[in-house]
Each structure stands twice: as structure tokens, then as C-alpha cells.
Design a protein around this motif. Structure first.
Motif, PDB file in Angstrom:
ATOM      1  N   UNK A 230      66.558  68.729  57.498  1.00  0.00           N
ATOM      2  CA  UNK A 230      66.585  67.574  56.607  1.00  0.00           C
ATOM      3  C   UNK A 230      65.190  67.010  56.422  1.00  0.00           C
ATOM      4  N   UNK A 231      64.941  66.470  55.244  1.00  0.00           N
ATOM      5  CA  UNK A 231      63.632  65.910  54.920  1.00  0.00           C
ATOM      6  C   UNK A 231      63.745  64.391  54.876  1.00  0.00           C
ATOM      7  N   UNK A 232      63.035  63.673  55.757  1.00  0.00           N
ATOM      8  CA  UNK A 232      63.079  62.207  55.707  1.00  0.00           C
ATOM      9  C   UNK A 232      62.539  61.693  54.372  1.00  0.00           C
ATOM     10  N   UNK A 233      63.151  60.626  53.872  1.00  0.00           N
ATOM     11  CA  UNK A 233      62.699  60.058  52.604  1.00  0.00           C
ATOM     12  C   UNK A 233      61.233  59.650  52.674  1.00  0.00           C
ATOM     13  N   UNK A 234      60.807  59.109  53.811  1.00  0.00           N
ATOM     14  CA  UNK A 234      59.419  58.650  53.941  1.00  0.00           C
ATOM     15  C   UNK A 234      58.429  59.797  53.781  1.00  0.00           C
ATOM     16  N   UNK A 235      58.827  61.004  54.203  1.00  0.00           N
ATOM     17  CA  UNK A 235      57.932  62.158  54.101  1.00  0.00           C
ATOM     18  C   UNK A 235      57.704  62.568  52.657  1.00  0.00           C
ATOM     19  N   UNK A 236      58.670  62.269  51.803  1.00  0.00           N
ATOM     20  CA  UNK A 236      58.501  62.598  50.381  1.00  0.00           C
ATOM     21  C   UNK A 236      57.425  61.693  49.784  1.00  0.00           C
ATOM     22  N   UNK A 237      57.570  60.407  49.988  1.00  0.00           N
ATOM     23  CA  UNK A 237      56.596  59.472  49.431  1.00  0.00           C
ATOM     24  C   UNK A 237      55.213  59.587  50.036  1.00  0.00           C
ATOM     25  N   UNK A 238      55.128  60.022  51.297  1.00  0.00           N
ATOM     26  CA  UNK A 238      53.831  60.126  51.969  1.00  0.00           C
ATOM     27  C   UNK A 238      53.077  61.416  51.645  1.00  0.00           C
ATOM     28  N   UNK A 239      53.702  62.327  50.925  1.00  0.00           N
ATOM     29  CA  UNK A 239      53.043  63.601  50.621  1.00  0.00           C
ATOM     30  C   UNK A 239      51.834  63.384  49.712  1.00  0.00           C
ATOM     31  N   UNK A 240      50.792  64.149  49.980  1.00  0.00           N
ATOM     32  CA  UNK A 240      49.582  64.086  49.156  1.00  0.00           C
ATOM     33  C   UNK A 240      49.738  65.025  47.958  1.00  0.00           C
ATOM     34  N   UNK A 241      49.341  64.546  46.775  1.00  0.00           N
ATOM     35  CA  UNK A 241      49.354  65.413  45.598  1.00  0.00           C
ATOM     36  C   UNK A 241      48.029  65.272  44.851  1.00  0.00           C
ATOM     37  N   UNK A 242      47.512  66.393  44.322  1.00  0.00           N
ATOM     38  CA  UNK A 242      46.331  66.312  43.452  1.00  0.00           C
ATOM     39  C   UNK A 242      46.722  65.591  42.164  1.00  0.00           C
ATOM     40  N   UNK A 243      45.893  64.684  41.697  1.00  0.00           N
ATOM     41  CA  UNK A 243      46.271  63.850  40.561  1.00  0.00           C
ATOM     42  C   UNK A 243      45.163  63.840  39.501  1.00  0.00           C
ATOM     43  N   UNK A 244      45.182  64.790  38.576  1.00  0.00           N
ATOM     44  CA  UNK A 244      44.256  64.716  37.444  1.00  0.00           C
ATOM     45  C   UNK A 244      44.712  63.636  36.472  1.00  0.00           C
ATOM     46  N   UNK A 245      43.909  63.381  35.444  1.00  0.00           N
ATOM     47  CA  UNK A 245      44.300  62.353  34.479  1.00  0.00           C
ATOM     48  C   UNK A 245      45.503  62.835  33.666  1.00  0.00           C
ATOM     49  N   UNK A 246      46.227  61.918  32.994  1.00  0.00           N
ATOM     50  CA  UNK A 246      47.447  62.300  32.276  1.00  0.00           C
ATOM     51  C   UNK A 246      47.260  63.440  31.284  1.00  0.00           C
ATOM     52  N   UNK A 247      46.136  63.466  30.562  1.00  0.00           N
ATOM     53  CA  UNK A 247      45.918  64.543  29.582  1.00  0.00           C
ATOM     54  C   UNK A 247      45.847  65.893  30.278  1.00  0.00           C
ATOM     55  N   UNK A 248      45.153  65.952  31.419  1.00  0.00           N
ATOM     56  CA  UNK A 248      45.060  67.227  32.147  1.00  0.00           C
ATOM     57  C   UNK A 248      46.389  67.608  32.779  1.00  0.00           C
TER      58      UNK A 248
END
Length: 465
Positions: free
Chosen positions: A161-179
């Protein structure tokens, strides 16, 4: 293929991500999206409203979800519809799984409806406007670099099972909206090509398997093809006679017909069910227990290892399975499938839902297995079991043994088995090569998604006309 990279990179500050394009951000998912877990079950209730439910398998097997894809019809409360109704652009992920590698499998809601609701064991992720787009977030979840965070965070033993907190705490690369949109469009185009290639190869695999099935069915019911028969001195295109078997039709005139149990060495003693072995008797070594899952259609499948001790073997009075005994499964998957017992370096027994056929000296074990792998046989058994009904389809050993089957003289049985060994090996080798190609395409797809989402490819120029 060489693809353009960004001109400048900087350390992301996240070990597994490495360097990212200089102008990208790396943030926790909860800064750009809201996540919540559904608790809507499948059970309808009279005081609830009708809904179409997006279930676990709908997410697991589909990259996109739409209301018209044949979703389960059930009911939910007005509050559940309000809280767990799906919107266009939502990403839905698998929160629980029997395998840690299946955690956080994602799908994107491409179209919605007022009655489209997210089901149990799933989490909804809704992007914040103008910060994160669902099309890009789907690809982020599909990338190895992002997804491995969820696999590591999942906990459990027999189920993860995946804790809900682990979903929100995950790091994601975030380019600008156009990219983000450019990356999503690029990956839609490229992965679409991969999907089409994979689909064609899977069609080829199915055709090869159908050819294999037809080859077996023809040989065990009509004999060898003319050219193969001539090579081994058998009759070419022998005359046929009615078999008097509802499931078969005509057979060569010189073939016999008899009950399956007549193939056994000495009747009931060598045509018997396996043993009832309860959980307390299971050990990690000793006498190998062959289960129903080990019996494939014509092949023995190694999947997991269970044993009983030598003392339990004697106490339970188990029947020992010998190499080249024919094992016939009486449970669905399908019912009546058979394989030869393997040659292992330990003693063997089998579970009660497998029947052991120790064949007489006038029968080829390999011919019997091919006969019980043929389409006419399996279709007939399936029809018999459906008439009986029940929660799981199964057949009794008595009914199984009394089914009449065709059999040629022993030399012809051996010739048919040898011919099928050679011809099916060729087809199996072809299937193996195509499956390897599918696996490579899937690996390429994953690598491409990960490279684009982590900024290793500059898609801005690729997407320009």
C-alpha cells in the motif's frame, strides 16, 4: 537516434534525478496538485444514485479513461459522487497492489461525465490550474525516475500500500506550462508509434499461437500431414470413419476410441487424484508439491516452490509423481489441460485438483499431452463444466476418466508426438523472438518517457513544424 539536449543544466538537488535543465524547477507534487484516496466500493445500494465506476483494472490496463469504455455500473451516495467524481485532466493511480512494482500505475481522465466516479484502492490527483497539466503528470508517473519513489514508499508483505502522504511528498521535475504541453505532445506522438508497433507484433504472436493450436489439433485428430506421414512410413491421407464422439467428428479408420482412463497402467491405482495437503503440512524443503498453477496447456510452468516433509509424505499416504507422468488439471484455467511431470532432483507429489495418469506401455505420454492440449478437447471439457455450473469450473476424475478419446497405434502416436515436438519448437522460437522485440520496444518507450520528463531531451525544437 540522437536527440537535442538543453543548452544548460544545473543540479536538481535530488539524488535520483541528477541534473535538470537550468530553468526547470523540482518541487514536491503537493505544491502543484491535490491528492485524495477513494473509498467507493462496488456494492450497489437501493438508496444511492447510479454511477459508472472507474475500477482498479480500468486504471491498470488503460492509459486513458473515458465514460464510454464499458465501466462498471453501480451506485454511490451523492456525497461520494461529489468527492470522488472524476474531472477531465485528473490522473488516477493504483494505491495498493499485490506487487510493489505495480504501485502508482497511472491513467489520465480524457473525458468525463457527471456519473463518472473513482473506485476503491485508487488515488485521484488533480493538478492546480496553470501550474501542472494532467497530460504531463501522466508521463511523469510513467517515468522510472518519478515512479521509483512510490515503489520505495510502498509498504506491506503479501499486499503493498502507498501512504497518501508519500504521493504528495514525491519530487517531480516541473518545467513551465508551455514545455509541459510540448513534452506531453512529443510523448503522445512517439509512444503512439510504439503502441502501434507493439500491437502489430502482438497480433503476430496471436497468429503464431493459433497456428500452433491448429497444428496440434489436426495431428491428434486426423494424423500427420501427408509429407510428414510419408517420411516415417505411415499411411498418407488414410480413410476416415465417424468417431461417434460428440466433440470430435471423423478420425482415421484404423484408429481406436476408448475412455481416457483406459490409458492408465492398471486402472484406478494409476489414474488417481493428487493429495489433499493442508497449509500446516507445507514446508520449505522435502518432497515438491506440484500445484494447479504449475500445469499449463501442454507445458509445465515453474512458479513458486512448495514442499512437504518426508514424514508428512508418509503420514498422508501421498502418491508419488514420477517424471513423464501425465498431470491433468481438473480446475479452470482451462479445465482438462495437461502436461508431463518434470524431471526434478527431488521427489514429487501433486495437489488434489490435479489427476495423475501413469500411462500404460501401449500409450505415448507425449501424445496424450498433445491430445489434451488440442482445441476440440478443451472446448468439450469447457462445455461439460459449464453445464454443471458452480462458482469455479471443475470436473471430477470419474467424469474425466470416462470421456472417450481417439488413439492411433503406438508407433503412430510416437511419430505424431515427435512431429509436434519439432514443429511446435519452431513456432515457440518464433514467438519468443517476437516477444523479445515487444519487450525491447516497451523498454525503449519507458526510456524515452523518462528522458523527456527529466529534461534529457529538449522537445521544444522537435515539436516545431
Amino acid at each position: 537516434m540522437n536527440r537535442p539536449t538543453y543548452p544548460n543544466y544545473r543540479p536538481s538537488g535530488v539524488e535520483w534525478l541528477g541534473d535538470v535543465p537550468e530553468h526547470w524547477e523540482v518541487k514536491r507534487l503537493k505544491t502543484s496538485a491535490t491528492c485524495w484516496v477513494s473509498n467507493v466500493d462496488k456494492v450497489p445500494a437501493e438508496d444511492e444514485l447510479p454511477v459508472r465506476l472507474c475500477n482498479y483494472t480500468d486504471v491498470y490496463y488503460n492509459e486513458h479513461v473515458t465514460p464510454d469504455m464499458g465501466l462498471m455500473e453501480t451506485t454511490a451516495t451523492a456525497d461520494e459522487i461529489r468527492r470522488f467524481g472524476l474531472h477531465v485532466g485528473d490522473v488516477v493511480i493504483t494505491k495498493d497492489s499485490e506487487e510493489w512494482s505495480d504501485i502508482a500505475v497511472a491513467t489520465l481522465v480524457k473525458q468525463s461525465a457527471p456519473d463518472l466516479v473513482c473506485g476503491y484502492h485508487l488515488a485521484i490527483i488533480r493538478s492546480h490550474a496553470n501550474k501542472l497539466f494532467g497530460d504531463y503528470l501522466l508521463r511523469a508517473f510513467q517515468s522510472c525516475a518519478v515512479n521509483q519513489q512510490f515503489q520505495i514508499a510502498a509498504s506491506g508483505v503479501t499486499r503493498y500500500g502507498l501512504p497518501k502522504s508519500s504521493i504528495g511528498d514525491a519530487w517531480i521535475p516541473l518545467p513551465n506550462p508551455a514545455e509541459q504541453r510540448a513534452i506531453a505532445a512529443f510523448l503522445d506522438q512517439q509512444t503512439g508509434r510504439v503502441y502501434r508497433l507493439v500491437a502489430k507484433k502482438r497480433e503476430l504472436i496471436e497468429r503464431l499461437k493459433e497456428k500452433r493450436t491448429a497444428l496440434i489439433s489436426r495431428a491428434v485428430t486426423r494424423g500427420l500431414p501427408a509429407e510428414a506421414a510419408a517420411k516415417v512410413g505411415l499411411p498418407i491421407n488414410p480413410p476416415l470413419k465417424p468417431s461417434a464422439l460428440d466433440w470430435l467428428g471423423d478420425i482415421p479408420a484404423h484408429w481406436g476410441v476408448g475412455p481416457l482412463k483406459s490409458f492408465a497402467k492398471d486402472g484406478r491405482k494409476t489414474f488417481t487424484d493428487g493429495d489433499w495437503v493442508e497449509l500446516p503440512f507445507i514446508t520449505n524443503e522435502g518432497v515438491r508439491l506440484i500445484q494447479t498453477g504449475n500445469v499449463g496447456i501442454g507445458t509445465y510452468k515453474e512458479q513458486g516452490f512448495r514442499y512437504v516433509s518426508d514424514a508428512s509424505f508418509s503420514e498422508l499416504g501421498c502418491t508419488e509423481v514420477m517424471p513423464n507422468d501425465v498431470l491433468i488439471c481438473r480446475l479452470d484455467g482451462p479445465v482438462g489441460r495437461a502436461c508431463l511431470a518434470p524431471k526434478l532432483d527431488v521427489r514429487m507429489i501433486t495437489s488434489v485438483d490435479n489427476t495423475i495418469l501413469k500411462v500404460s506401455t501401449v500409450v505415448s505420454p507425449r501424445f496424450v499431452v498433445y491430445l489434451l492440449s488440442s482445441a476440440p478437447w478443451l472446448s468439450w471439457i469447457d462445455a461439460l463444466c459449464r453445464v454443471g455450473g458452480g462458482f469455479r469450473m471443475r470436473i471430477s476424475r470419474t467424469m474425466l476418466g470416462n470421456i472417450r478419446v481417439p488413439f492411433p497405434p503406438l508407433p503412430e502416436q510416437a511419430a505424431i508426438a515427435a512431429y509436434l515436438d519439432e514443429e511446435t519448437a519452431k513456432l515457440d522460437a518464433l514467438v519468443g523472438k517476437v516477444e523479445e522485440a515487444v519487450e525491447r520496444l516497451q523498454e525503449y518507450r519507458m526510456a524515452l518517457i523518462t528522458a523527456a520528463v527529466t529534461g534529457k531531451i529538449d522537445v521544444r525544437t522537435i515539436n516545431q513544424p
